[in-house]
Design an enzyme around this catalytic site. Structure first.
Site, PDB file in Angstrom:
ATOM      1  N   CYS A 163       0.815  -1.224   0.000  1.00 56.04           N
ATOM      2  CA  CYS A 163       0.000   0.000   0.000  1.00 56.04           C
ATOM      3  C   CYS A 163       0.846   1.271   0.000  1.00 56.04           C
ATOM      4  O   CYS A 163       0.430   2.293  -0.535  1.00 56.04           O
ATOM      5  CB  CYS A 163      -0.928   0.023   1.209  1.00 56.04           C
ATOM      6  SG  CYS A 163      -1.866  -1.483   1.348  1.00 56.04           S
ATOM      7  N   HIS A 212      -3.844   7.050   0.639  1.00 51.74           N
ATOM      8  CA  HIS A 212      -4.053   5.713   0.073  1.00 51.74           C
ATOM      9  C   HIS A 212      -5.521   5.337   0.282  1.00 51.74           C
ATOM     10  O   HIS A 212      -6.069   5.502   1.377  1.00 51.74           O
ATOM     11  CB  HIS A 212      -3.131   4.709   0.761  1.00 51.74           C
ATOM     12  CG  HIS A 212      -3.491   3.287   0.494  1.00 51.74           C
ATOM     13  ND1 HIS A 212      -3.730   2.818  -0.776  1.00 51.74           N
ATOM     14  CD2 HIS A 212      -3.667   2.232   1.326  1.00 51.74           C
ATOM     15  CE1 HIS A 212      -4.035   1.535  -0.713  1.00 51.74           C
ATOM     16  NE2 HIS A 212      -4.012   1.155   0.551  1.00 51.74           N
ATOM     17  N   ASN A 245      -9.828  -0.609  -3.409  1.00 48.58           N
ATOM     18  CA  ASN A 245      -8.447  -0.391  -2.978  1.00 48.58           C
ATOM     19  C   ASN A 245      -7.513  -0.965  -4.045  1.00 48.58           C
ATOM     20  O   ASN A 245      -7.458  -2.174  -4.244  1.00 48.58           O
ATOM     21  CB  ASN A 245      -8.258  -1.109  -1.628  1.00 48.58           C
ATOM     22  CG  ASN A 245      -6.844  -1.008  -1.082  1.00 48.58           C
ATOM     23  OD1 ASN A 245      -5.920  -0.627  -1.785  1.00 48.58           O
ATOM     24  ND2 ASN A 245      -6.687  -1.389   0.181  1.00 48.58           N
TER      25      ASN A 245
HETATM   26  O1  UT7 Z   1      -4.746  -1.333   1.829  1.00 43.38           O
HETATM   27  C1  UT7 Z   1      -4.228  -2.211   2.763  1.00 43.38           C
HETATM   28  C2  UT7 Z   1      -4.558  -1.810   4.125  1.00 43.38           C
HETATM   29  N1  UT7 Z   1      -5.803  -2.376   4.485  1.00 43.38           N
HETATM   30  C3  UT7 Z   1      -6.643  -1.709   5.257  1.00 43.38           C
HETATM   31  O2  UT7 Z   1      -6.359  -0.584   5.599  1.00 43.38           O
HETATM   32  C4  UT7 Z   1      -7.901  -2.410   5.694  1.00 43.38           C
HETATM   33  C5  UT7 Z   1      -8.285  -1.974   7.072  1.00 43.38           C
HETATM   34  N2  UT7 Z   1      -9.444  -2.675   7.570  1.00 43.38           N
HETATM   35  C6  UT7 Z   1     -10.676  -2.492   7.071  1.00 43.38           C
HETATM   36  O3  UT7 Z   1     -10.863  -1.748   6.132  1.00 43.38           O
HETATM   37  C7  UT7 Z   1     -11.842  -3.173   7.757  1.00 43.38           C
HETATM   38  O4  UT7 Z   1     -11.363  -3.850   8.897  1.00 43.38           O
HETATM   39  C8  UT7 Z   1     -12.583  -4.193   6.849  1.00 43.38           C
HETATM   40  C9  UT7 Z   1     -13.360  -3.430   5.780  1.00 43.38           C
HETATM   41  C10 UT7 Z   1     -11.612  -5.130   6.187  1.00 43.38           C
HETATM   42  C11 UT7 Z   1     -13.565  -5.012   7.658  1.00 43.38           C
HETATM   43  O5  UT7 Z   1     -14.470  -4.170   8.320  1.00 43.38           O
HETATM   44  P1  UT7 Z   1     -14.716  -4.337   9.886  1.00 43.38           P
HETATM   45  O6  UT7 Z   1     -15.718  -3.326  10.238  1.00 43.38           O
HETATM   46  O7  UT7 Z   1     -13.398  -4.262  10.580  1.00 43.38           O
HETATM   47  O8  UT7 Z   1     -15.357  -5.787   9.968  1.00 43.38           O
HETATM   48  P2  UT7 Z   1     -14.835  -7.099  10.702  1.00 43.38           P
HETATM   49  O9  UT7 Z   1     -13.664  -7.664   9.982  1.00 43.38           O
HETATM   50  O10 UT7 Z   1     -14.698  -6.817  12.159  1.00 43.38           O
HETATM   51  O11 UT7 Z   1     -16.062  -8.080  10.481  1.00 43.38           O
HETATM   52  C12 UT7 Z   1     -17.362  -7.802  11.029  1.00 43.38           C
HETATM   53  C13 UT7 Z   1     -18.337  -8.865  10.571  1.00 43.38           C
HETATM   54  C14 UT7 Z   1     -17.841 -10.282  10.777  1.00 43.38           C
HETATM   55  O12 UT7 Z   1     -18.949 -11.076  11.124  1.00 43.38           O
HETATM   56  P3  UT7 Z   1     -19.259 -11.463  12.667  1.00 43.38           P
HETATM   57  O13 UT7 Z   1     -18.032 -12.204  13.123  1.00 43.38           O
HETATM   58  O14 UT7 Z   1     -19.430 -10.150  13.380  1.00 43.38           O
HETATM   59  O15 UT7 Z   1     -20.487 -12.264  12.572  1.00 43.38           O
HETATM   60  C15 UT7 Z   1     -17.368 -10.700   9.411  1.00 43.38           C
HETATM   61  O16 UT7 Z   1     -17.422 -12.086   9.193  1.00 43.38           O
HETATM   62  O17 UT7 Z   1     -18.566  -8.729   9.153  1.00 43.38           O
HETATM   63  C16 UT7 Z   1     -18.354  -9.994   8.514  1.00 43.38           C
HETATM   64  N3  UT7 Z   1     -17.853  -9.766   7.170  1.00 43.38           N
HETATM   65  C17 UT7 Z   1     -18.646  -9.544   6.104  1.00 43.38           C
HETATM   66  N4  UT7 Z   1     -19.970  -9.526   5.953  1.00 43.38           N
HETATM   67  C18 UT7 Z   1     -20.469  -9.284   4.732  1.00 43.38           C
HETATM   68  C19 UT7 Z   1     -16.562  -9.657   6.768  1.00 43.38           C
HETATM   69  N5  UT7 Z   1     -16.502  -9.393   5.457  1.00 43.38           N
HETATM   70  C20 UT7 Z   1     -17.774  -9.321   5.013  1.00 43.38           C
HETATM   71  C21 UT7 Z   1     -18.358  -9.077   3.760  1.00 43.38           C
HETATM   72  N6  UT7 Z   1     -19.711  -9.068   3.670  1.00 43.38           N
HETATM   73  N7  UT7 Z   1     -17.608  -8.828   2.654  1.00 43.38           N
END
Ligand code: UT7
Length: 349
Positions: free
Chosen positions: A114, A276, A306
């Site tokens: 990134c 980014h 991204n």
């Molecule tokens: O460019 C490289 C650098 N990367 C970043 O900067 C990424 C930084 N992180 C993020 O952008 C966020 O953490 C994400 C967008 C990746 C994820 O969002 P979040 O709000 O942190 O969600 P989470 O990973 O805590 O997941 C919450 C819930 C989970 O379900 P449970 O365990 O609460 O039942 C996941 O399984 O959302 C679920 N989930 C999804 N649901 C629907 C994860 N991915 C998805 C999806 N669709 N695509």
């Protein structure tokens, strides 16, 4: 000592638009979840056959070179940032050199994910300041769509990423009010496995046991990429999303402040922040922390997702094309990601 200026900029995104709704065909996800958590509405995917990380870079580079008023044959150094290269080796730099029929110029590949473009610009800046090169092509390009897990298992990673390329030509300038003022680069490998693609690789579980592949049954010659790795989907990127998020919202404002302090500026002096495009929520957090108004921040993650090393040059190019960046504007570029590595570039346009 001359400064390095961006003399020309270009971008390329593939034609094929993939909406959040389309992803629902492959995995359990929803447009509402993706938009709420990331801000992304759609992204672009390159043609599976006939379009590569390098061919996209060629398209972006052609535009940047033309706008810089130079030619591919006059480029005297190539810096290529990507995490999705055409080959494991050699890097994309030489493929770009070949495709654009450039001279036998040096070609350097940057593997900083990134923050790859920010690192690449910093290297170009040093070469220009030292007088070593006068026409450097700096490229960020990614073809993520080729290497993502499109099952529900991989949804937290695969919905985020998109394909595209951006390029700039860096040249020396003696103009007072123009060019790169400073670059600041950092790393902390403590969380190297938090956002990583472990395989193929030579680690053989040296650093971490889980969630890496099992090597129990691997024979000599099978360690680099084994059948079991593929069977267990261990050839896809892994991301501790919340962990990366928490670190990003601290480190991005920090490295922007480092750049401002080094040059005697305050956040209010920034005319345009190009961060980014990892997650709209991360950029909004940074914007809020620095107290920047909406017109001083440009985002396009909504359209492209991204695009890792390509995200900053693509956003910079679009912002400039839209007339949002004018001569002498104070522009700040900042990135954080896998490694972790992060950095900023402060420049006068
Ligand atoms: O460019 C490289 C650098 N990367 C970043 O900067 C990424 C930084 N992180 C993020 O952008 C966020 O953490 C994400 C967008 C990746 C994820 O969002 P979040 O709000 O942190 O969600 P989470 O990973 O805590 O997941 C919450 C819930 C989970 O379900 P449970 O365990 O609460 O039942 C996941 O399984 O959302 C679920 N989930 C999804 N649901 C629907 C994860 N991915 C998805 C999806 N669709 N695509």
């Amino acid at each position: 000592m001359p400064r390095a200026k961006i003399a020309g900029i270009g971008m390329y995104v593939p034609e094929h638009v993939v909406t959040n709704f389309e992803l629902q065909k492959y995995m359990e996800t929803s447009d509402a979840w993706i938009q709420e958590r990331t801000g992304i509405k759609e992204r672009r995917y390159a043609k599976r056959v006939g379009e590569t990380t390098t061919t996209m870079a060629v398209e972006a580079s052609r535009i940047a070179i033309e706008r810089a008023g130079t030619t591919a044959q006059d480029i005297d150094f190539i810096i290529f940032a990507t995490l999705s290269p055409d080959y494991y080796f050699p890097g994309c730099g030489v493929l770009l050199q070949r495709a654009m029929k450039m001279g036998e110029t040096g070609a350097l590949d940057i593997r900083n994910q990134c923050s790859g473009f920010v690192y690449a610009l910093s290297v170009a800046d040093q070469f220009i300041r030292s007088g070593m090169y006068k026409n450097i092509l700096v490229v960020g390009s990614e073809k993520h769509s080729f290497g993502l897990d499109f099952s529900t298992r991989g949804r937290s990673v695969s919905v985020i990423f998109g394909d595209g390329a951006g390029a700039v030509v860096m040249q020396p300038t003696e103009e007072q009010n123009r060019g790169v003022l400073s670059t600041h680069l950092h790393s902390d490998g403590e969380n190297a496995e938090s956002l990583a693609m472990y395989n193929p690789g030579t680690h053989a579980n040296y650093w971490v046991q889980q969630p890496l592949a099992s090597f129990d049954t691997a024979e000599i010659g099978e360690m680099f990429m084994s059948h079991s790795m593929i069977d267990n989907a261990q050839n896809f990127p892994f991301m501790d999303g919340p962990g990366v998020f928490k670190k990003a919202i601290v480190k991005i404002p920090e490295v922007i402040m480092e750049a401002l302090n080094a040059n005697g500026y305050k956040p209010g002096d920034i005319d345009m922040l190009i961060s980014h495009q990892a997650n709209l929520r991360i950029v909004q957090f940074v914007q809020q922390k620095l107290g920047l108004s909406d017109e001083k921040v440009y985002n396009n993650i909504q359209k492209y997702g991204n695009t890792t090393a390509a995200s900053i040059p693509i956003a910079l190019c679009e912002a400039w094309e839209a007339g949002k960046i004018k001569p002498a504007d104070l522009v700040c570029l900042a990135a954080f990601g896998s490694g972790y590595t992060w950095g900023s570039v402060l420049l006068r346009w």
